[in-house]
Design an enzyme around this catalytic site. Structure first.
Site, short mmCIF file in Angstrom:
data_model
loop_
_atom_site.label_atom_id
_atom_site.label_comp_id
_atom_site.label_asym_id
_atom_site.label_seq_id
_atom_site.Cartn_x
_atom_site.Cartn_y
_atom_site.Cartn_z
N ASN A 1 -6.52 6.06 6.53
CA ASN A 1 -6.75 6.76 7.80
C ASN A 1 -5.61 7.73 8.08
O ASN A 1 -5.59 8.39 9.10
CB ASN A 1 -6.79 5.75 8.96
CG ASN A 1 -8.06 4.94 8.93
OD1 ASN A 1 -9.15 5.51 8.86
ND2 ASN A 1 -7.94 3.62 8.98
N ASN A 2 -4.66 7.75 7.15
CA ASN A 2 -3.45 8.53 7.35
C ASN A 2 -3.68 9.98 6.88
O ASN A 2 -3.78 10.25 5.68
CB ASN A 2 -2.33 7.84 6.55
CG ASN A 2 -1.00 8.51 6.73
OD1 ASN A 2 -0.92 9.72 6.87
ND2 ASN A 2 0.05 7.70 6.69
N ASP B 1 -1.02 1.05 -2.19
CA ASP B 1 -0.22 0.11 -1.42
C ASP B 1 1.22 0.24 -1.90
O ASP B 1 1.46 0.35 -3.10
CB ASP B 1 -0.72 -1.33 -1.61
CG ASP B 1 -0.32 -2.20 -0.44
OD1 ASP B 1 -0.42 -1.73 0.72
OD2 ASP B 1 0.10 -3.35 -0.65
N HIS C 1 7.87 7.56 -5.23
CA HIS C 1 6.99 6.55 -5.77
C HIS C 1 5.51 6.94 -5.66
O HIS C 1 4.77 6.92 -6.63
CB HIS C 1 7.25 5.24 -5.00
CG HIS C 1 7.40 5.46 -3.51
ND1 HIS C 1 8.40 6.24 -2.99
CD2 HIS C 1 6.64 5.07 -2.46
CE1 HIS C 1 8.26 6.29 -1.67
NE2 HIS C 1 7.20 5.60 -1.32
N ARG C 2 5.11 7.38 -4.44
CA ARG C 2 3.70 7.72 -4.23
C ARG C 2 3.32 8.95 -5.04
O ARG C 2 2.25 9.02 -5.66
CB ARG C 2 3.46 7.98 -2.73
CG ARG C 2 2.04 7.70 -2.29
CD ARG C 2 1.87 7.66 -0.79
NE ARG C 2 3.00 8.13 -0.05
CZ ARG C 2 3.90 7.33 0.55
NH1 ARG C 2 3.74 6.03 0.53
NH2 ARG C 2 4.95 7.82 1.18
P1 IMP Z 1 1.76 1.63 2.78
O1 IMP Z 1 1.22 0.68 1.79
O2 IMP Z 1 1.82 3.05 2.27
O3 IMP Z 1 1.10 1.52 4.13
O4 IMP Z 1 3.29 1.23 3.00
C1 IMP Z 1 3.69 -0.02 3.52
C2 IMP Z 1 5.05 0.11 4.20
O5 IMP Z 1 6.05 0.47 3.23
C3 IMP Z 1 5.12 1.20 5.26
O6 IMP Z 1 4.73 0.71 6.52
C4 IMP Z 1 6.59 1.57 5.24
O7 IMP Z 1 7.34 0.66 6.02
C5 IMP Z 1 6.97 1.39 3.81
N1 IMP Z 1 6.85 2.67 3.08
C6 IMP Z 1 5.81 3.07 2.30
N2 IMP Z 1 6.06 4.29 1.79
C7 IMP Z 1 7.27 4.66 2.26
C8 IMP Z 1 8.06 5.83 2.08
O8 IMP Z 1 7.70 6.79 1.40
N3 IMP Z 1 9.25 5.83 2.73
C9 IMP Z 1 9.70 4.80 3.49
N4 IMP Z 1 9.00 3.71 3.71
C10 IMP Z 1 7.79 3.62 3.08
#
Ligand code: IMP
Length: 198
Positions: free
Chosen positions: A9-10, A69, A177-178
């Site tokens: 949703n982001n 994730d 990472h992403r």
């Molecule tokens: P999600 O799986 O992308 O929702 O990430 C889970 C959690 O990891 C997020 O709520 C952040 O706290 C942390 N996180 C994920 N990606 C990043 C980033 O690029 N920078 C900093 N924190 C991150």
């Protein structure tokens, strides 16, 4: 052009993915398919969560799709907060509280090594494919910078002297990472290169 659903949703992640996939693949977010469900995320690993989210959409909406994730893995804390990064300081916690807990747990520790790790799960015609991206770095003892989100103000990637929150989005998005996990997805979808993890 083939269409894939990015299980998110982001809007920020969606735009980022569109740019990374160079607009060669049509990507829509959850609102693009009229999905406003509360998608369960109850896995014990990043891989389980990514697969769970992707399966929810594939099984219920029948679209080829991918989900990501991410977790912050801190060496001196045995890989925590890891899969619990978003709710490290509690179910309704925010980044402020999560960072405060992280810094408190690392107080006095000399090993500050950490990494961000992203797992992307793709469901393509019913087949599962997994991709992974990591960035190594360390956690500093006070917040620096205002960009980004999450743990960015306390994470300095190796080879740099600024936190992710001090870097521009353009720099972070090439080394993160992403970005690396999405690059693998791109290589697979566009160039048919093999996924990195099983
Ligand atoms: P999600 O799986 O992308 O929702 O990430 C889970 C959690 O990891 C997020 O709520 C952040 O706290 C942390 N996180 C994920 N990606 C990043 C980033 O690029 N920078 C900093 N924190 C991150």
């Amino acid at each position: 052009m083939e269409t894939f659903v990015f299980v998110t949703n982001n809007q920020h992640k969606l735009e980022e993915a569109k740019a990374m996939l160079k607009n060669k693949i049509n990507i829509v977010g959850l609102s693009g398919i009229g999905c406003y469900d509360n998608i369960p995320e109850t896995g014990k690993t990043l891989k389980e969560n990514a697969l769970q989210k992707a399966h929810f959409i594939y099984d219920n909406y029948h679209y080829n799709c991918f989900a990501d994730d991410t977790g912050l893995e801190v060496e001196a804390l045995d890989g925590s907060p890891g899969v619990y990064s978003a709710r490290y300081a509690g179910e309704s916690s925010n980044s402020e509280a999560n960072i405060a807990k992280l810094l408190a747990n690392l107080e006095g520790k000399t090993n500050r090594k950490a990494r961000f790790r992203t797992v992307v799960a793709l469901l393509y015609n019913g087949n599962e494919f997994l991709f992974e991206g990591t960035v190594n770095g360390h956690i500093i003892s006070e917040r620096k910078g205002v960009n980004g989100f999450g743990y960015d103000p306390v994470f300095i990637p190796n080879g740099y002297n600024q936190t992710f929150a001090e870097q521009s989005a353009a720099v972070k998005n090439t080394i993160s990472h992403r970005a690396k996990a999405m690059a693998q997805l791109y290589e697979f979808l566009i160039k048919n290169k093999k996924p990195t993890i099983q």
